[in-house]
Design a protein around this motif. Structure first.
Motif, mmCIF file in Angstrom:
data_model
loop_
_atom_site.group_PDB
_atom_site.id
_atom_site.type_symbol
_atom_site.label_atom_id
_atom_site.label_comp_id
_atom_site.label_asym_id
_atom_site.label_seq_id
_atom_site.Cartn_x
_atom_site.Cartn_y
_atom_site.Cartn_z
ATOM 1 N N ALA A 242 0.819 -1.214 0.000
ATOM 2 C CA ALA A 242 0.000 0.000 0.000
ATOM 3 C C ALA A 242 0.855 1.268 0.000
ATOM 4 O O ALA A 242 0.524 2.249 -0.667
ATOM 5 C CB ALA A 242 -0.951 -0.006 1.189
ATOM 6 N N ALA A 243 1.963 1.247 0.727
ATOM 7 C CA ALA A 243 2.832 2.429 0.766
ATOM 8 C C ALA A 243 3.446 2.693 -0.613
ATOM 9 O O ALA A 243 3.518 3.843 -1.053
ATOM 10 C CB ALA A 243 3.922 2.245 1.816
ATOM 11 N N THR B 202 3.344 5.882 -5.738
ATOM 12 C CA THR B 202 3.121 5.917 -7.185
ATOM 13 C C THR B 202 1.947 6.823 -7.530
ATOM 14 O O THR B 202 2.023 7.650 -8.444
ATOM 15 C CB THR B 202 2.865 4.485 -7.722
ATOM 16 N N VAL B 203 0.858 6.688 -6.792
ATOM 17 C CA VAL B 203 -0.339 7.495 -7.053
ATOM 18 C C VAL B 203 -0.070 8.972 -6.794
ATOM 19 O O VAL B 203 -0.545 9.838 -7.528
ATOM 20 C CB VAL B 203 -1.527 6.978 -6.202
ATOM 21 N N MET B 204 0.731 9.264 -5.775
ATOM 22 C CA MET B 204 1.017 10.660 -5.444
ATOM 23 C C MET B 204 1.822 11.363 -6.536
ATOM 24 O O MET B 204 1.774 12.584 -6.658
ATOM 25 C CB MET B 204 1.743 10.749 -4.103
#
Length: 171
Positions: A32-33, A38-40
């Motif tokens: 999740a981290a 990646t999403v950020m």
């Protein structure tokens, strides 16, 4: 050749890992981290859930369904993995990421009928599309969920007849 003539094995046959197929190194699945990092870094933009013709169909069917069965609801772009369960992991994997265009659910949000919209671009790559649709259709059939195809150009009267048939089947 010289080693073979001498009766000894070639060097490659003396290796300890003989017979073990090559395996690519396993890639670490992002936790999740990692996913958050990646999403950020990415730029996301909202996009419509349905294209214009699908949205017109959704609105028309939703209105017709509510008129005929007030407790029922039409939902859009529903994942089969959310409405179907299967003990066979391989079979479940075949349907998990597939979606139905529209889904009619009853008062208790149980799936009743799936509606696939065969729009103008639907049959590009017809073999793959037909195969995907066959998988969806069979999985839904085996779960006791109806499946109806609606095509571009169906009139409101034709759609009304489809809804009336679906309501009658469920009664």
């Amino acid at each position: 050749l010289w080693q073979m003539k001498r009766g000894s094995k070639p060097r490659w046959q003396n290796r300890q890992d003989k017979g073990v197929p090559f395996q690519a190194p396993k890639q670490k699945l992002p936790d999740a981290a990692d996913q958050l990092r990646t999403v950020m870094k990415a730029d996301f933009k909202a996009q419509p859930l349905l294209n214009k013709s699908e949205a017109r169909l959704f609105k028309a069917l939703d209105k017709m369904v509510i008129e005929k069965r007030p407790g029922w609801q039409v939902m859009a772009q529903v994942s089969l993995g959310e409405i179907l369960r299967c003990e066979d992991k391989d079979a479940y994997a075949c349907i998990n990421s597939k979606r139905v265009d529209l889904l009619i659910v009853d008062d208790d949000c149980r799936p009743i009928h799936a509606i696939e919209y065969q729009g103008g671009g639907h049959f590009k790559g017809a073999h793959a599309t037909a195969a995907r649709d066959a998988v969806k259709k069979e999985a839904l059939r085996r779960a006791g969920i109806g499946y109806v195809e609606v095509v571009t150009g169906d009139t409101p009267a034709e759609l009304r007849r489809v809804v009336e048939r679906l309501v009658q089947k469920a009664s």
